[in-house]
Design a protein around this motif. Structure first.
Motif, PDB file in Angstrom:
ATOM      1  N   UNK A 164       0.817  -1.220   0.000  1.00 16.12           N
ATOM      2  CA  UNK A 164       0.000   0.000   0.000  1.00 16.12           C
ATOM      3  C   UNK A 164       0.848   1.265   0.000  1.00 16.12           C
ATOM      4  N   UNK A 165       1.864   1.324   0.836  1.00 14.01           N
ATOM      5  CA  UNK A 165       2.700   2.514   0.943  1.00 14.01           C
ATOM      6  C   UNK A 165       3.539   2.735  -0.318  1.00 14.01           C
ATOM      7  N   UNK A 166       4.056   1.677  -0.896  1.00 11.53           N
ATOM      8  CA  UNK A 166       4.817   1.805  -2.133  1.00 11.53           C
ATOM      9  C   UNK A 166       3.928   2.283  -3.272  1.00 11.53           C
ATOM     10  N   UNK A 167       2.703   1.781  -3.306  1.00 12.20           N
ATOM     11  CA  UNK A 167       1.755   2.224  -4.327  1.00 12.20           C
ATOM     12  C   UNK A 167       1.513   3.722  -4.216  1.00 12.20           C
ATOM     13  N   UNK A 168       1.234   4.195  -2.997  1.00  6.97           N
ATOM     14  CA  UNK A 168       0.994   5.620  -2.797  1.00  6.97           C
ATOM     15  C   UNK A 168       2.225   6.444  -3.142  1.00  6.97           C
ATOM     16  N   UNK A 169       3.407   5.918  -2.848  1.00  9.09           N
ATOM     17  CA  UNK A 169       4.638   6.650  -3.140  1.00  9.09           C
ATOM     18  C   UNK A 169       4.837   6.869  -4.639  1.00  9.09           C
ATOM     19  N   UNK A 170       4.214   6.021  -5.454  1.00  9.58           N
ATOM     20  CA  UNK A 170       4.306   6.177  -6.911  1.00  9.58           C
ATOM     21  C   UNK A 170       3.152   7.028  -7.444  1.00  9.58           C
ATOM     22  N   UNK A 171       1.923   6.688  -7.052  1.00 10.55           N
ATOM     23  CA  UNK A 171       0.762   7.319  -7.689  1.00 10.55           C
ATOM     24  C   UNK A 171       0.530   8.757  -7.225  1.00 10.55           C
ATOM     25  N   UNK A 172       0.874   9.084  -5.983  1.00 13.93           N
ATOM     26  CA  UNK A 172       0.630  10.452  -5.503  1.00 13.93           C
ATOM     27  C   UNK A 172       1.473  11.470  -6.273  1.00 13.93           C
ATOM     28  N   UNK A 173       2.801  11.338  -6.314  1.00 10.92           N
ATOM     29  CA  UNK A 173       3.570  12.350  -7.058  1.00 10.92           C
ATOM     30  C   UNK A 173       3.322  12.319  -8.561  1.00 10.92           C
ATOM     31  N   UNK A 174       3.119  11.123  -9.127  1.00  7.77           N
ATOM     32  CA  UNK A 174       2.950  11.050 -10.582  1.00  7.77           C
ATOM     33  C   UNK A 174       1.644  11.703 -11.031  1.00  7.77           C
ATOM     34  N   UNK A 175       0.560  11.494 -10.299  1.00  8.00           N
ATOM     35  CA  UNK A 175      -0.716  12.089 -10.699  1.00  8.00           C
ATOM     36  C   UNK A 175      -0.750  13.592 -10.414  1.00  8.00           C
ATOM     37  N   UNK A 176      -0.209  14.006  -9.277  1.00  9.94           N
ATOM     38  CA  UNK A 176      -0.227  15.432  -8.946  1.00  9.94           C
ATOM     39  C   UNK A 176       0.641  16.229  -9.922  1.00  9.94           C
ATOM     40  N   UNK A 177       1.843  15.761 -10.180  1.00  6.31           N
ATOM     41  CA  UNK A 177       2.719  16.465 -11.110  1.00  6.31           C
ATOM     42  C   UNK A 177       2.133  16.461 -12.519  1.00  6.31           C
ATOM     43  N   UNK A 178       1.443  15.389 -12.875  1.00  3.12           N
ATOM     44  CA  UNK A 178       0.794  15.339 -14.191  1.00  3.12           C
ATOM     45  C   UNK A 178      -0.293  16.407 -14.306  1.00  3.12           C
ATOM     46  N   UNK A 179      -1.042  16.620 -13.228  1.00 10.37           N
ATOM     47  CA  UNK A 179      -2.073  17.663 -13.224  1.00 10.37           C
ATOM     48  C   UNK A 179      -1.449  19.042 -13.416  1.00 10.37           C
TER      49      UNK A 179
END
Length: 437
Positions: A164-179
């Protein structure tokens, strides 16, 4: 037979999408019934996903009735008006963060009028900040620690070595920076075309001349006494979920045999949060049933139940054929998984439903964990068909006429920023994932 079953699935989705709202959930159930009549055994119902959505919505609705949503919208209003020049960046930032915190994109409804008014007051074409803000609210679902899509995806990835934590570590920065990158690209495109100023838009000029456009200005909101308190309680509940998930993580290893699994813990924490808000803020429980977030959330639950059940029924009945056809393609072109997820989400109308229907099969085919995690953002392609509630709300709230759905359905202002957002998020997902996973 598979062609006939696929036709039933597509027909059900088409009928539901045409009627809009909760109808897509009804149509999904109808599709399951028709498939059953054709001899197909119904797939597993997504009751775990539905339970998480309902518990999160219960806490959000309690916070709304206590005045918490008004408090958050007032903060967003002040924030956006303080920096109107950067509205195209700040609007998606606000909707992303609100969805990230709440686990549902329906929180964007309350901020869309603010974005529209700030744009009009500062001669900014509302369609640009509105479009990137709506897309950001959809993208944030794949990063929220308590969204049903993230919770399900995390449980699917754990047997493959991604917690769970590794997943969040990838998806949080990638989606926010993409926005943020999408906002920058769209703002640059407007400057090249010279279409950023509202006063240059012909439809606005016509409506302004006839008095159809109203500039309301900032509204003074009366924040209820329990508004701030309810937000604080909700944030504590959110932190509780993340802390518990961290403690029971295999990578952290602090709790080897947890009393509750993560899904059950999220449900318990959210219901407990709702209970504390009701008690501490003296919320009339009968008012929660009439709250807009509660109604929208329960509608979303029915939609997910119908379409996810329909999707899993079709996929489970034809899993061998799907794996045979898709296996070679995805093995040679793993990025194609993002395209498949994007196409499916545009039809299934839900990030959680798409993940529930397709991710287990993709993993069974042998998709690499990095590819699956990087492609996860693609389940947010709900903007393709202009039928999603927040998208329609943005169109309705923009009285300048700049946010419109064209005659050819797909020519609407949400398609380009949404496609760019997903493409950038997937690329960043591969970049971050190659380092973290």
């Amino acid at each position: 037979m598979i062609a006939l079953q696929l036709a039933v699935v597509l027909a059900a989705i088409f009928v539901g999408a045409r009627r809009g709202g909760i109808a897509i959930g009804f149509a999904g159930g109808l599709g399951v019934l028709v498939l059953a009549l054709l001899g197909v055994s119904p797939g597993a119902m997504p009751l775990d996903v539905i339970s998480i959505i309902m518990s999160v919505i219960a806490a959000i609705a309690a916070m709304q009735v206590a005045g918490g949503m008004d408090y958050l919208v007032d903060l967003a209003d002040r924030f956006l008006r303080r920096n109107p020049r950067y509205l195209t960046f700040l609007a998606p930032m606000v909707t992303y963060l609100m969805t990230f915190m709440a686990g549902t994109g329906h929180t964007a409804f309350s901020t869309l009028p603010v974005i529209t008014e700030v744009a009009k007051e500062n001669n900014i074409r509302p369609s640009r900040p509105l479009s990137v803000a709506v897309v950001a609210s959809q993208m944030a679902i794949t990063a929220s620690p308590i969204s049903a899509a993230v919770v399900f995806f995390a449980s699917a990835m754990e047997p493959h070595g991604v917690d769970y934590l590794e997943l969040l570590a990838v998806v949080v920065p990638s989606t926010f920076l993409a926005c943020m990158a999408t906002a920058a690209l769209m703002m640059g495109l407007d400057r090249l075309r010279g279409t950023g100023a509202l006063s240059t838009h012909p439809e606005f000029q016509r409506r302004w001349a006839t008095g159809e456009v109203v500039v309301a200005g900032r509204q003074d909101r009366q924040i209820r006494p329990g508004g701030r308190r309810s937000v604080a309680i909700f944030l504590v509940g959110l932190l509780g979920v993340m802390t518990y998930a961290t403690l029971i993580s295999d990578k952290v290893g602090l709790v080897a045999e947890p009393v509750m699994e993560r899904d059950a813990a999220i449900i318990a924490f959210m219901l407990a949060t709702a209970a504390v808000i009701v008690l501490a803020c003296k919320v009339p429980t009968q008012d929660i049933l009439g709250a807009s977030t509660f109604k929208a959330g329960m509608s979303a639950s029915i939609c997910v139940l119908g379409v996810a059940w329909l999707g899993t029924t079709f996929v489970s009945a034809n899993e061998e054929a799907i794996m045979r056809v898709a296996g070679d393609l995805l093995a040679s072109q793993p990025w194609a998984l993002a395209v498949v997820l994007a196409f499916a989400s545009a039809l299934l109308y839900s990030q959680a439903a798409t993940a529930k229907a397709l991710v287990p099969t993709a993993l069974a085919i042998g998709i690499a964990p990095l590819t699956a995690v990087a492609s996860f953002a693609a389940v947010s392609a709900l903007f393709v068909l202009p039928t999603y509630p927040t998208l329609l709300a943005a169109v309705e709230m923009d009285d300048t006429g700049t946010t419109r759905i064209g005659r050819f359905v797909f020519n609407h202002p949400f398609l380009l920023p949404g496609t760019l957002n997903i493409a950038i998020a997937v690329c960043l997902g591969f970049a971050f994932g190659s380092v973290i996973l």
